[in-house]
Enzyme design. Structure first.
Site, mmCIF file in Angstrom:
data_model
loop_
_atom_site.group_PDB
_atom_site.id
_atom_site.type_symbol
_atom_site.label_atom_id
_atom_site.label_comp_id
_atom_site.label_asym_id
_atom_site.label_seq_id
_atom_site.Cartn_x
_atom_site.Cartn_y
_atom_site.Cartn_z
ATOM 1 C CG ASP A 123 -1.884 1.004 1.230
ATOM 2 O OD1 ASP A 123 -2.823 0.817 0.335
ATOM 3 O OD2 ASP A 123 -1.589 2.230 1.817
ATOM 4 C CB THR A 175 -1.426 6.567 -1.720
ATOM 5 O OG1 THR A 175 -2.175 6.265 -0.795
ATOM 6 C CG2 THR A 175 -0.354 7.524 -0.898
ATOM 7 C CB THR A 176 0.226 3.991 -5.579
ATOM 8 O OG1 THR A 176 0.450 3.471 -4.451
ATOM 9 C CG2 THR A 176 1.423 3.461 -6.474
ATOM 10 C CG ASP A 211 -6.373 -0.027 2.143
ATOM 11 O OD1 ASP A 211 -6.757 1.202 2.715
ATOM 12 O OD2 ASP A 211 -5.436 -0.588 1.655
HETATM 13 N N1 LIG Z 1 -7.596 -6.533 -12.258
HETATM 14 C C1 LIG Z 1 -6.994 -5.318 -12.512
HETATM 15 N N2 LIG Z 1 -6.606 -5.145 -13.812
HETATM 16 C C2 LIG Z 1 -6.152 -3.730 -14.157
HETATM 17 N N3 LIG Z 1 -5.930 -2.725 -13.532
HETATM 18 C C3 LIG Z 1 -6.361 -2.768 -12.374
HETATM 19 C C4 LIG Z 1 -6.861 -3.996 -11.768
HETATM 20 N N4 LIG Z 1 -7.266 -4.062 -10.500
HETATM 21 C C5 LIG Z 1 -6.800 -2.592 -10.116
HETATM 22 N N5 LIG Z 1 -6.435 -2.090 -11.161
HETATM 23 C C6 LIG Z 1 -6.081 -0.745 -11.152
HETATM 24 O O1 LIG Z 1 -4.780 -0.462 -10.393
HETATM 25 C C7 LIG Z 1 -4.859 0.842 -9.619
HETATM 26 C C8 LIG Z 1 -5.000 1.076 -8.384
HETATM 27 O O2 LIG Z 1 -3.602 0.450 -7.792
HETATM 28 P P1 LIG Z 1 -3.347 0.411 -6.273
HETATM 29 O O3 LIG Z 1 -4.545 0.214 -5.339
HETATM 30 O O4 LIG Z 1 -1.904 -0.372 -5.947
HETATM 31 O O5 LIG Z 1 -2.748 1.970 -6.228
HETATM 32 P P2 LIG Z 1 -3.427 3.156 -5.764
HETATM 33 O O6 LIG Z 1 -5.022 3.027 -5.484
HETATM 34 O O7 LIG Z 1 -3.335 4.331 -6.643
HETATM 35 O O8 LIG Z 1 -2.823 3.634 -4.296
HETATM 36 P P3 LIG Z 1 -2.977 2.772 -2.896
HETATM 37 O O9 LIG Z 1 -1.444 2.032 -2.907
HETATM 38 O O10 LIG Z 1 -3.115 3.801 -2.036
HETATM 39 O O11 LIG Z 1 -3.812 1.851 -2.990
HETATM 40 C C9 LIG Z 1 -6.351 1.605 -10.320
HETATM 41 O O12 LIG Z 1 -5.830 2.204 -11.502
HETATM 42 C C10 LIG Z 1 -6.958 0.243 -10.774
HETATM 43 O O13 LIG Z 1 -8.075 0.665 -11.757
#
Ligand SMILES: Nc1ncnc2c1ncn2[C@@H]1O[C@H](COP(=O)(O)OP(=O)(O)OP(=O)(O)O)[C@@H](O)[C@H]1O
Ligand SMILES: [Mg+2]
Lengths: 553, 530
Positions: free
Chosen positions: B58, B91-92, B392
């Site tokens: 995360d 966040t990412t 989360d």
């Molecule tokens: N099965 C999937 N296939 C393709 N993309 C996906 C899939 N699941 C999630 N995503 C994408 O991954 C991204 C989210 O990634 P992630 O949760 O690692 O990062 P974040 O939400 O930006 O930050 P945090 O670390 O705070 O969660 C989103 O853009 C989401 O649409």
């Protein structure tokens, strides 16, 4: 079923943890596991019994401590008493693809010789007979920590880093803000509850806290919550002030300006926290081995037969811990029913919640002498104040003293050999307690002194620092010949006290007048309004007035 | 635990300009975080010098664990963790997008474009992007299927798919149990309890409450069925109010008298409980449980044990509320009006001992409005990881409930917004158009990094996505298994609307501020000279 009235100790901040570490060490190095004579002290008051994952019985401090990130060095947060350190080789892969794992390892923290020795069952037995020079190898308190903690004891704040000048945790406001986070509101508060739930006759809290930095605010907020949830429990606070701040040794003009600013910030923190302690504790006693405490710690206090380096927190905190160990014996003895609440009744009448702490360390006299002679020939005050800006007087004081390490045989000569001793009026007293109370009655005016005598001396073998004169022998007596370099001092007699008198008003007044000079608006790291600050100043002033009229009893 | 970033001081010496410093800071933090993004990102295991372990994927948690020295990086970190505080996610993406906006913007600034004009363009693009977001959002019914989709998408970016699916079920069930028509869900009414044994996938939902303590009397029953539950915040322990002075001795008799008076006071309270118990449990198979926020001392426990009552002391403050919701009944602050109507009910109450720790399960409640997620795991760090993930997951569900909508994930929004911005840019007059172009390009960082993290060629993937998007009006995202375009709706990949909205808003503002720093600095210098 015993009626132990358990106490939970809370330690906030790095210097408070230095003091706490010595305190736990003092106790644990004095444990006698195979002794025939049962201990006078009821260790269950401050310690808890439990068992680890292997079913082994543990006996650990009933303690929660808080410190900043990177302050532990080689100590793992959960300790290794309950479970061995997790092995990263055993990563199960349940959590993520194994080939998508990025392991980032910090360099392994080196353990000093003392820590290595107590880690090793072979050398564990001998550690107290060895000289470690911990003065050189101590950077943080865990370097000389002998106690092993329960996994829930250590709480590390991730938001601020120890000794990081970029993002210092230096103001009261930062502490009160931090208290609002889940880490404290949920986890920490829950841990307090976990401890108290285990207790059958929970008495209350010992709180050791830094009061010159952000921990002043953190502990203040904590006390407010405790008052809410544990309204009828005892809260005894020991605000600790280091005897040395590195920034006070400035070299350039700029450093001087910074240092003056830091001194001012510390004054504000002190003011705000004292005001809080006055409201939310039952009693508090500020501790510092230097005379002034604030603006700059000032000249260091001198103790007979002690040479310590005031710049080393490892040294100064040992002296404070010795006082704490001694004064708290009063309600930690198996023999009596005295509790902290009783202490408050005697010392804090009329809202005088601030009290002074004193110590006479070591309370040593010639190996062939007696207490009666020692007192008879004593010059100057019997004990030194450990409370800044406060000289303990002899006029209209309420005081509780504890003396430990004087055996009955050392009180006076037996009647048949007593000679001139017999002519002294004190000769009629047969116990340490009575004799000391008599002495105090003779040397003070309108003062009520209560003495508790404990036979067992203070254990000062390593990791306690070797701060005693060469003429102090291994048993803590004053010898004719200096002890050899490799002699370890096992224990020393000690006298320590808690005192309530008009002198505390002077301490408060000094703090008030320093704090009043500061324009709070210029210290924008404090999120406190001017009105609020003024109110706080007024409160301290009113508090000070509680000490003014010299009533007694 | 340190992942040290660039040293700011050395950096300043090398790059004279503030903007360059900002960009390098943004890049530094972006590099660390990049590999986190999406379900194919890299899990990070941080091992401290003392041997402590933290495992996380995360972004928010990683940022909290890092020691960040670079001022720009730490500013971005704070902005990103603020993002998480608000919505629990994204966040990412925030870190990546800020970094990319700076990078794209810098290209134009290097060519002489004034930062002001550039950020004007950003501002316009942001407004447009928010329009696209509203268009792409999908209104949903708050049913199990929809909530499962959004929760699963989130959790599969945090833990292994197998575990993610277990946790998804648990989270969705938990929220649905709490949810009553149209009232917002209070996530605090879901207790998260850790139990260190078994494995992560043994995590379950308990339709009731699990307390982290048990009875403290050897004779108390360890299990009761058909239980009346009395929830209270009333001291049942003797706390002496009178004191012994060290100066004035009381006779033993005097002292005993005082103790007796105090004791009597507490005994009266205990008697009231026992009376009620006798009244409601007489002649039936019902039993009685007391859960108290205050203390209960051994003497009181003893009296209660003799009546076959389970009594727990020092319950969490929040559990008073939870118990009332799980079991019914009213939490009592005094025993003046004790009656059957204040009692709750649970089908079974039993104790579970695990090493030094005891747990009490209050289960089989009628229509519980408060539930417990019981997390299992072999060690502390895995339990912590699960707890972080569950938080989360719960927030993802809750966001979806509050938004009454979701958006297609897998980069679909970014691809769509990029397309629409590039079409729309021609309507913009002047050089701020360049800002719109930079913004549109920057958005693509999300699908790009998703592709990289799955091992696909970035350019090839983006081209494919853009081509598909040009001919297909549906949202187009990236299938991380095949590297081909997909409709995320078909694959059940949904993100939170509010999270994306926050990202768009905060990234533009912060990137603009960082880009303008250069201007501010120069203004400062010239005024000094003048
Ligand atoms: N099965 C999937 N296939 C393709 N993309 C996906 C899939 N699941 C999630 N995503 C994408 O991954 C991204 C989210 O990634 P992630 O949760 O690692 O990062 P974040 O939400 O930006 O930050 P945090 O670390 O705070 O969660 C989103 O853009 C989401 O649409
Ligand atoms: Mg996410």
């Amino acid at each position: 079923m015993t009626n132990t009235q358990e106490i939970l100790t809370l330690q906030f901040g790095h210097y408070a943890n230095f003091v706490g570490t010595h305190w736990w060490n003092l106790q644990e190095t004095s444990f006698q596991y195979n002794s025939n004579t049962p201990s006078e002290i009821n260790h269950d008051v401050l310690f808890r019994e439990g068992h680890n994952s292997k079913g082994l019985v543990t006996f650990t401090p009933r303690l929660l401590l808080v410190d900043l990130k990177c302050s532990l060095k080689s100590l793992p947060t959960e300790g290794e008493l309950y479970e061995s350190l997790p092995d990263i080789a055993h990563y199960s892969g349940v959590n993520w693809d194994e080939n998508k794992l990025d392991i980032r390892k910090e360099q392994k923290q080196h353990k000093n010789e003392f820590q290595q020795d107590i880690d090793n069952p072979k050398t564990l037995q001998q550690f107290s007979q060895k000289k470690y020079n911990l003065e050189d190898s101590t950077e943080v308190w865990s370097d000389y920590l002998y106690s092993r903690f329960h996994p829930r004891s250590v709480n590390i704040i991730n938001e601020y880093q120890h000794c990081n000048k970029e993002t210092p945790f230096d103001t009261f406001s930062l502490g009160t803000e931090l208290w609002k986070t889940d880490f404290f509101q949920e986890d920490f508060v829950d841990k307090i509850r976990n401890y108290t739930e285990e207790c059958d006759h929970f008495q209350g809290f010992h709180v050791l806290t830094d009061c010159t930095n952000g921990f002043a605010g953190l502990s203040s907020s904590c006390l407010e919550d405790i008052r809410d949830e544990y309204d009828r429990k005892s809260v005894l606070v020991f605000p600790t002030i280091p005897s040395f701040f590195p920034d006070n040794e400035y070299k350039t003009d700029r450093e001087q300006v910074t240092s003056i600013m830091s001194d001012s910030t510390r004054v504000i923190n002190l003011l705000l926290s004292f005001n809080n302690f006055k409201q939310h504790s039952n009693m508090f006693s500020p501790l510092c081995t230097s005379k002034d405490g604030w603006r700059q710690p000032g000249e260091s206090r001198q103790f007979y037969h002690v040479n310590y380096n005031f710049k080393l927190p490892y040294h100064s905190s040992a002296i404070l811990a010795s006082a704490l160990e001694t004064i708290t014996l009063k309600y930690r003895l198996k023999s009596n029913t005295f509790s902290t609440m009783d202490l408050y009744a005697d010392l804090t009448a009329n809202g005088r919640k601030a009290v002074a702490t004193s110590i006479c360390l070591p309370f040593s006299f010639n190996c062939d002498a007696y207490l009666i002679d020692c007192l008879d020939q004593w010059e100057g005050p019997l004990y030194q104040s450990l409370t800044p800006r406060c000289t303990i007087g002899t006029n209209r004081v309420m005081q509780h003293l504890t003396i430990s390490g004087i055996s009955e045989s050392k009180i006076k000569k037996p009647y048949n050999f007593a000679g001139k001793q017999k002519d002294m009026p004190a000769y009629k007293y047969n116990s340490v307690k009575e004799m000391l109370e008599y002495y105090l009655a003779c040397t003070t005016y309108a003062t009520a002194s209560h003495v508790t005598a404990v036979e067992k001396p203070l254990t000062v073998k390593p990791p306690y620092p070797d701060i005693f004169d060469k003429i102090i022998g291994s048993d803590g007596n004053v010898n004719m010949n200096p002890r050899s370099d490799n002699t370890i001092i096992e224990s020393v007699p000690v006298l320590a006290g808690l005192h309530s008198g008009t002198e505390l008003g002077e301490m408060l007044e000094s703090l008030h007048s320093e704090a009043r000079k500061l324009k709070i608006a210029r210290f924008h790291q404090f999120t406190i309004e001017r009105d609020e600050y003024e109110e706080c100043l007024n409160d301290i002033l009113t508090f000070k007035e509680e000490y003014e009229d010299s009533y007694l009893i | 635990m340190a992942i040290s970033l660039l040293n700011p001081k050395a950096e300043v010496a090398r790059a004279a300009q503030a903007l360059a410093v900002n960009i390098s800071g943004a890049k530094g933090i972006q590099d660390v975080m990049k590999s986190n993004l999406g379900p194919k990102g890299t899990m990070k295991m941080l091992v401290s010098g003392a041997g402590d372990i933290k495992i996380t994927k995360d972004g928010n948690i990683l940022l909290h664990e890092m020691q960040i020295q670079h001022p720009t990086a730490s500013l971005i970190a704070r902005a990103s963790t603020a993002q998480d505080d608000m919505t629990g996610d994204g966040t990412t993406s925030t870190v990546l997008l800020i970094g990319e906006l700076l990078k794209q913007g810098d290209i134009y600034i290097a060519e002489g474009l004034h930062p002001r004009i550039l950020t004007d363009g950003f501002d316009k693009a942001k407004t447009k992007a928010l329009e696209v977001l509203d268009k792409i959002k999908i209104a949903i019914e708050p049913n199990k299927e929809n909530l499962t989709d959004v929760c699963r998408t989130s959790l599969r970016t945090k833990v292994h798919q197998k575990l993610a699916d277990v946790l998804t079920d648990v989270c969705v069930e938990a929220v649905l149990a709490l949810k009553s028509q149209d009232k917002p869900v209070d996530l605090h009414m879901i207790e998260l309890m850790q139990m260190q044994h078994k494995t992560e996938t043994d995590t379950t939902l308990v339709k009731g409450l699990v307390l982290d303590h048990g009875s403290r009397h050897p004779d108390m029953p360890k299990r009761l069925e058909n239980c009346y539950i009395l929830t209270c915040n009333v001291s049942l322990e003797y706390e002496k109010s009178e004191v012994n002075s060290g100066f004035f001795y009381k006779t033993a008799e005097e002292r005993d008298k005082m103790v007796a008076a105090e004791r009597e006071f507490i005994d009266q309270r205990v008697k009231k409980i026992i009376e009620l118990k006798k009244k409601v449990c007489a002649g039936n198979n019902k039993s009685f449980v007391v859960i108290n926020q205050k203390g209960i001392d051994p003497m009181s426990l003893d009296q209660l044990a003799k009546e076959g009552i389970i009594a727990l002391r020092r319950a969490k403050r929040r559990n008073m509320e939870r118990l009332a919701l799980a079991c019914g009944g009213v939490a009592m602050n005094s025993f003046d009006d004790l009656s059957e109507s204040v009692l709750g009910y649970a089908g079974v109450v039993y104790e579970h001992v695990l090493g030094e720790n005891k747990y009490t399960f209050v289960e089989d409640c009628k229509n519980p409005q408060s539930v417990t997620i019981l997390m299992k795991g072999p060690n502390k760090h895995s339990l912590d990881q699960i707890k972080d993930s569950i938080r989360d997951g719960l927030r993802a569900i809750n966001n979806a409930l509050e938004d009454k909508a979701v958006i297609p994930g897998a980069g679909a929004f970014e691809v769509m917004a990029n397309k629409e911005l590039m079409q729309w840019k021609d309507t913009i007059k002047g050089k701020s158009r360049l800002g719109v172009i930079a913004y549109a390009e920057a958005l693509l960082i999300i699908p790009k990094v998703l592709a990289t993290n799955s091992g696909f060629d970035v350019q090839e993937t983006i081209v494919k996505l853009q081509e598909e998007s040009r001919i297909n009006p549906e949202p187009i995202g990236l299938d991380l298994v095949s590297g081909e375009p997909i409709n995320p709706k078909d694959a059940g990949i949904f993100d939170n609307y509010i999270v994306k909205k926050q990202i768009i808003n905060s990234c533009s503002v912060i990137a603009s501020n960082l880009l303008l720093v250069d201007e501010v600095m120069r203004a400062g210098m010239s005024s000094l000279k003048g």
